[in-house]
Design a protein around this motif. Structure first.
Motif, PDB file in Angstrom:
ATOM      1  N   GLU A 210     -18.976 -64.090  45.929  1.00 35.81           N
ATOM      2  CA  GLU A 210     -17.628 -63.662  45.566  1.00 35.81           C
ATOM      3  C   GLU A 210     -16.691 -64.861  45.420  1.00 35.81           C
ATOM      4  OE1 GLU A 210     -17.267 -59.151  47.428  1.00 35.81           O
ATOM      5  OE2 GLU A 210     -16.438 -60.843  48.536  1.00 35.81           O
ATOM      6  N   THR A 211     -16.889 -65.876  46.236  1.00 35.89           N
ATOM      7  CA  THR A 211     -16.063 -67.077  46.133  1.00 35.89           C
ATOM      8  C   THR A 211     -16.260 -67.755  44.783  1.00 35.89           C
ATOM      9  OG1 THR A 211     -16.101 -67.454  48.523  1.00 35.89           O
ATOM     10  CG2 THR A 211     -15.562 -69.345  47.141  1.00 35.89           C
ATOM     11  N   SER A 212     -17.489 -67.802  44.309  1.00 38.25           N
ATOM     12  CA  SER A 212     -17.736 -68.393  42.990  1.00 38.25           C
ATOM     13  C   SER A 212     -17.073 -67.564  41.901  1.00 38.25           C
ATOM     14  CB  SER A 212     -19.245 -68.506  42.736  1.00 38.25           C
ATOM     15  OG  SER A 212     -19.851 -67.226  42.623  1.00 38.25           O
ATOM     16  N   GLY A 213     -17.054 -66.236  42.073  1.00 38.84           N
ATOM     17  CA  GLY A 213     -16.379 -65.381  41.104  1.00 38.84           C
ATOM     18  C   GLY A 213     -14.877 -65.604  41.092  1.00 38.84           C
ATOM     19  N   ARG A 214     -14.286 -65.771  42.264  1.00 36.10           N
ATOM     20  CA  ARG A 214     -12.846 -66.036  42.323  1.00 36.10           C
ATOM     21  C   ARG A 214     -12.520 -67.398  41.718  1.00 36.10           C
ATOM     22  NH1 ARG A 214     -13.545 -63.693  47.379  1.00 36.10           N
ATOM     23  NH2 ARG A 214     -13.467 -65.708  48.439  1.00 36.10           N
ATOM     24  N   ALA A 215     -13.408 -68.368  41.901  1.00 38.00           N
ATOM     25  CA  ALA A 215     -13.198 -69.676  41.282  1.00 38.00           C
ATOM     26  C   ALA A 215     -13.221 -69.550  39.759  1.00 38.00           C
ATOM     27  CB  ALA A 215     -14.262 -70.663  41.749  1.00 38.00           C
ATOM     28  N   PHE A 216     -14.111 -68.713  39.239  1.00 37.56           N
ATOM     29  CA  PHE A 216     -14.165 -68.459  37.796  1.00 37.56           C
ATOM     30  C   PHE A 216     -12.818 -67.938  37.292  1.00 37.56           C
ATOM     31  CE2 PHE A 216     -14.694 -65.587  34.254  1.00 37.56           C
ATOM     32  CZ  PHE A 216     -15.585 -66.222  33.400  1.00 37.56           C
TER      33      PHE A 216
END
Length: 487
Positions: A210-216
Motif C-alpha cells: 500500500e505504501t508503494s501505491g501511495r507513492a505512485f
C-alpha cells in the motif's frame, strides 16, 4: 435521523410518561420544495466516464480464445464456472497443492500458512472467486467493484481546497499545493491505495504494498502541482513508484492537450531519467483511464521501452477491474498477440499486489489461468517480487520451484532480471532486491541486470517494434538458460 434515510423521528410526550419515538415517511417533493430541503448531487466526471464505459462498451473486453484446461475452471461467455456459483466442486486445490504443502511451508519458514494469519473471512480456493477480505462478490450480481480510483462526492467537494492536507508523517506522501482549474479534477486521493475497499487479500506485506501505491499517487499529484522535483524528498526505495505515477500524469496531460508527448519526454530526459522502465509503465495507466490503447498520441524517447505501456495498461485493468481480468480472466480487446503478452506481464505484476505477496496464493492464482497465458503472468510476478518485495527469500525459492513445475521458470527469471535492471539504473538497490535475485535468477543482482543489457545490444540500434520487444525478453531467458546450464 436524516431525510436521506427516508424517515424522521418525532418525539411525543405527555404529562405522565415519555412517549416512544415513531418513524414517519419522508416528506413529499412538494413539502421538500417548500421547506427548501433540496439536495444537490455532485457528479464525478471521471467516475461517470468509467461507468458508461463498462455498460455501453462490452466489446471493450474479449474472452480469451484458449479455454481453460480441465481442473482450472473453464469460463464461457456470460457464465461463471466457479464452484460456489454453479454448485460444482472446485478441483484447483487438489491439482495445484499437495496434501503436505502446508507442512512443507511450515518446515521451510517456521511459520504456519500465511492464509491462516491474515484474518480473511474465507478462502477463494473454496469459492473460486477472488478473496478480497469481504463476503461480497460482485460477480454474483454482475456489477463491478466500486472503484476507489474514483473520488467520492465529498472528495470532489474538497477539491478546491489548497494546500492538500495529506499526512506529512506518511513516508509515501508529500504536502503539495493543489492546482486550480480543470487540472484539479485529475487530483488523486492517496487513500485510493487502500487494499480493503478493493477486496484484495490482506497479509503481512500489506503495508509495504500500500505504501508503494501511495507513492505512485503522490508522484502523480506532484506532476499536476508542478512540483515533480519534490519526488526526490521521498525515501529512495519509493521514488520509482512515484516516477511511475508522474509518468501517468504526464501522459494524461499530453494526450488531453495534444502535445505529442512533450511533458513525458521532458520527464524522461530530465529528473526521471533514472526511472525509464517505471515511467513508461505509468503511461499505460493514463491510456487505461482515458479508455484508449497505448501508443496513440505519445512519442516517447525510447523506441523499445514504450512497449511497457501495455504492461502498465494490464496492471491498471487488473487493479481496477479485478472481477473481469482475474475472476473471469478476460483481457482487453483490440490488441494483437504481442500486445496481449505484454498486457499479461502487467497483469502478473498486479497479481503480486492482489495476493498481497503471498507466494502460495500467487501460485494458485496463476494456475487458474490457461496455460497459454501463464508464461507472461510468471514474468510479471518475477518483476514485482524483485522490484517491490514483500516475501522472504525462502518463499521466493519455493515460488521458483513452483514455476519450474509449471514449466515457466525461465519467464520468472526474465521478469526478475527486469526488476534487477530497473533498480540498478536508478542507483538504488534495496535489500529485498538483493535477496530476490539469487532466489529467482540464481545469480546476483549485477549479473541478472546485465542479461537485459546484453539481450538489448544483440537487437541492434533499430529495435523498436513489438516483435523486437518480445525478442528482447527471449534473449534474457536464453541468458538465464545458458547460465543455468553452465552451473
Amino acid at each position: 435521523m436524516s431525510n436521506a434515510e427516508g424517515t424522521r423521528v418525532i418525539a411525543q410526550s405527555d404529562e405522565t410518561e415519555r412517549a416512544t419515538a415513531h418513524r414517519v415517511p419522508e416528506p413529499t417533493r412538494a413539502d421538500a420544495d417548500r421547506s427548501g430541503a433540496e439536495s444537490t448531487p455532485v457528479m464525478n466526471a471521471e467516475k461517470t466516464l468509467d461507468r458508461t464505459q463498462d455498460v455501453s462498451r462490452d466489446g471493450f473486453w474479449d474472452i480469451p480464445a484458449e479455454k481453460t484446461p480441465a481442473g482450472h475452471g473453464t469460463h464461457h461467455a456470460g457464465t461463471s464456472s466457479h464452484g460456489a456459483e454453479t454448485g460444482s466442486p472446485d478441483h484447483r486445490t487438489d491439482q495445484t497443492r499437495t496434501p503436505n504443502r502446508d507442512a512443507e511451508r511450515t518446515e521451510r519458514t517456521g511459520t504456519p500458512d500465511r492464509r491462516t494469519e491474515t484474518g480473511t473471512a474465507h478462502d477463494t480456493r473454496k469459492t473460486g472467486t477472488p478473496d478480497h477480505g469481504t463476503a461480497h462478490d460482485t460477480r454474483k450480481t454482475g456489477t463491478e467493484t466500486p472503484g476507489a480510483e474514483d473520488d467520492s462526492a465529498e472528495a470532489i467537494l474538497n477539491a478546491i481546497q489548497e494546500p492538500d492536507t495529506s499526512d506529512a508523517s506518511d513516508p509515501a506522501e508529500l504536502v503539495l499545493t493543489r492546482p486550480g482549474g480543470l487540472i484539479n479534477l485529475l487530483w488523486k486521493n492517496p487513500g485510493q491505495a487502500d487494499f480493503g475497499p478493493r477486496r484484495f487479500r490482506l497479509g503481512p506485506a500489506r503495508e509495504r504494498l500500500e505504501t508503494s501505491g501511495r507513492a505512485f499517487l503522490t508522484g502523480f499529484n506532484a506532476m499536476l502541482a508542478r512540483e515533480v522535483d519534490r519526488i526526490d524528498d521521498l525515501p529512495e526505495e519509493l521514488r520509482g513508484f512515484a516516477y511511475e505515477g508522474a509518468g501517468m500524469a504526464c501522459a494524461n496531460l499530453d494526450i488531453l492537450t495534444i502535445t505529442g508527448g512533450r511533458r513525458l519526454r521532458d520527464l524522461l530526459n530530465g529528473q526521471g531519467m533514472r526511472y525509464p522502465h517505471l515511467i513508461h509503465m505509468g503511461t499505460g495507466w493514463a491510456y487505461a483511464r482515458l479508455h484508449m490503447r497505448p501508443m496513440w498520441g505519445i512519442r516517447s524517447v525510447h523506441p523499445l521501452l514504450r512497449w511497457l505501456a501495455f504492461d502498465g495498461f494490464g496492471f491498471h485493468q487488473g487493479f481496477f477491474l479485478t472481477d473481469r481480468t482475474v475472476g473471469r480472466q478476460r483481457t482487453a480487446g483490440l490488441m494483437d498477440r504481442t500486445q496481449r503478452a505484454i498486457f499479461d506481464q502487467g497483469l502478473g505484476r498486479m497479481l503480486w499486489f492482489h495476493e498481497c505477496a503471498g507466494v502460495d496464493d500467487v501460485v494458485l492464482r496463476i494456475a487458474e489461468f490457461p496455460a497459454g497465458r501463464r508464461a507472461d503472468l510468471w514474468s510479471g510476478v518475477g518483476l514485482a517480487a524483485t522490484y517491490v518485495g514483500g516475501a522472504s527469500a525462502a518463499d521466493l525459492e519455493w515460488m521458483a520451484l513452483a514455476a519450474t513445475e509449471d514449466g515457466f521458470r525461465a519467464h520468472l527469471a526474465q521478469g526478475s532480471a527486469f526488476g534487477c535492471a530497473s533498480r540498478l539504473i536508478s542507483g538504488i538497490v534495496p535489500e529485498h532486491t538483493v535477496a530476490a535475485a539469487p532466489a529467482l535468477c540464481g545469480v546476483e543482482v549485477d549479473e541478472a541486470g546485465g542479461w537485459t543489457d546484453t539481450a538489448l545490444i544483440a537487437l541492434g540500434h533499430n529495435a523498436h517494434s513489438g516483435d523486437h520487444y518480445q525478442a528482447w525478453r527471449a534473449g534474457i531467458r536464453k541468458a538465464w538458460a545458458r547460465r543455468n546450464r553452465d552451473s
